[in-house]
Design a protein around this motif. Sequence first.
Motif, PDB file in Angstrom:
ATOM      1  N   ALA A 199       0.827  -1.206   0.000  1.00  0.00           N
ATOM      2  CA  ALA A 199       0.000   0.000   0.000  1.00  0.00           C
ATOM      3  C   ALA A 199       0.863   1.258   0.000  1.00  0.00           C
ATOM      4  N   TRP A 200       1.962   1.232   0.735  1.00  0.00           N
ATOM      5  CA  TRP A 200       2.833   2.405   0.845  1.00  0.00           C
ATOM      6  C   TRP A 200       3.487   2.743  -0.488  1.00  0.00           C
ATOM      7  N   SER A 201       3.844   1.737  -1.269  1.00  0.00           N
ATOM      8  CA  SER A 201       4.571   1.959  -2.521  1.00  0.00           C
ATOM      9  C   SER A 201       3.670   1.906  -3.755  1.00  0.00           C
ATOM     10  N   ASP A 202       2.367   1.744  -3.571  1.00  0.00           N
ATOM     11  CA  ASP A 202       1.465   1.616  -4.722  1.00  0.00           C
ATOM     12  C   ASP A 202       1.411   2.906  -5.530  1.00  0.00           C
ATOM     13  N   PHE A 203       1.490   2.760  -6.844  1.00  0.00           N
ATOM     14  CA  PHE A 203       1.330   3.900  -7.751  1.00  0.00           C
ATOM     15  C   PHE A 203       0.214   3.688  -8.756  1.00  0.00           C
ATOM     16  N   GLY A 221       2.494  12.344  -4.598  1.00  0.00           N
ATOM     17  CA  GLY A 221       3.176  13.560  -4.181  1.00  0.00           C
ATOM     18  C   GLY A 221       4.529  13.696  -4.856  1.00  0.00           C
ATOM     19  N   ILE A 222       5.274  12.598  -4.958  1.00  0.00           N
ATOM     20  CA  ILE A 222       6.558  12.619  -5.666  1.00  0.00           C
ATOM     21  C   ILE A 222       6.339  12.905  -7.144  1.00  0.00           C
ATOM     22  N   TYR A 223       5.304  12.318  -7.714  1.00  0.00           N
ATOM     23  CA  TYR A 223       5.040  12.458  -9.146  1.00  0.00           C
ATOM     24  C   TYR A 223       4.733  13.905  -9.525  1.00  0.00           C
TER      25      TYR A 223
END
Length: 269
Positions: A199-203, A221-223
């Motif tokens: 869940a934490w790394s899902d994109f 947010g990074i994107y």
Amino acid sequence: MRRRVKTGIGLILTAIMLFPIYWMINVSFTRDTDMRADPPHLFPVNGTLEGYRAVFDQQLPYLGTSLIVGLGTVLLTLVISAPAGYSLAKLRPRGGGALSFVLLIAQMIPGIIMAMGFYAIYLRAGVLNTVPGLILADSTIAVPFGVLIFTAFMSGVPDELIHAALIDGASRWRTFRSVILPVSRNALVTVSLFAFLWAWSDFVFATTLAGGADHQPITLGIYHYIGNNNQQWNAIMATAVIASIPATLLLIIAQRYVAAGVTAGAVKD
């Protein structure tokens, strides 16, 4: 001499594998003007904290949303997969083998295919761009894995423990809650860890099902730092460094539970 050679080779391979992490940290302290230096700086010459200032000014809401989604995914995964694993391991219902096979096949479905299906369903149900919808979608990846892990772990729990609880008057649910779950602590930690990390790394689910939401996870947010004419690489890498801290801590804390035996100390000879 042979042992030293093997140790040296192991250190070299470890350094190669960890170099991307070091470079991520290095770039997070590098100024935009030094980003395209040739040759590149192996250390952050004239380092800056602008990337980390951007993280704390702009990315904390995204981190909070990711934390809520991760914890919600863990909770929903455990509520569904633990009883299902107990049923398949100890109650042995009809069609249990076929269900296990279906769960195994479900993990082979590409995430983008599932995301498209969820998008159509969520659009009609009115839960598109919501945190609960994202939690449910992420849980579909973790639940099949959790059921298989719990089934394997709980199959090793001695039947004598269950029979003793039933003789003492405990119901099936009480036996599951008071006997099976405590000795399956390592399975609980393993499933919780992987569910949170997924869940934490899902994109894929995040960008498909929550791309227009008011509350978005950290992957989106990074994107947002990446555009056609602007790439804030120090902010991107600083966000990645901060976002990797919870996952790293969880891996360090949980590794001994993942490696431990599920029934260690449960019965005595």
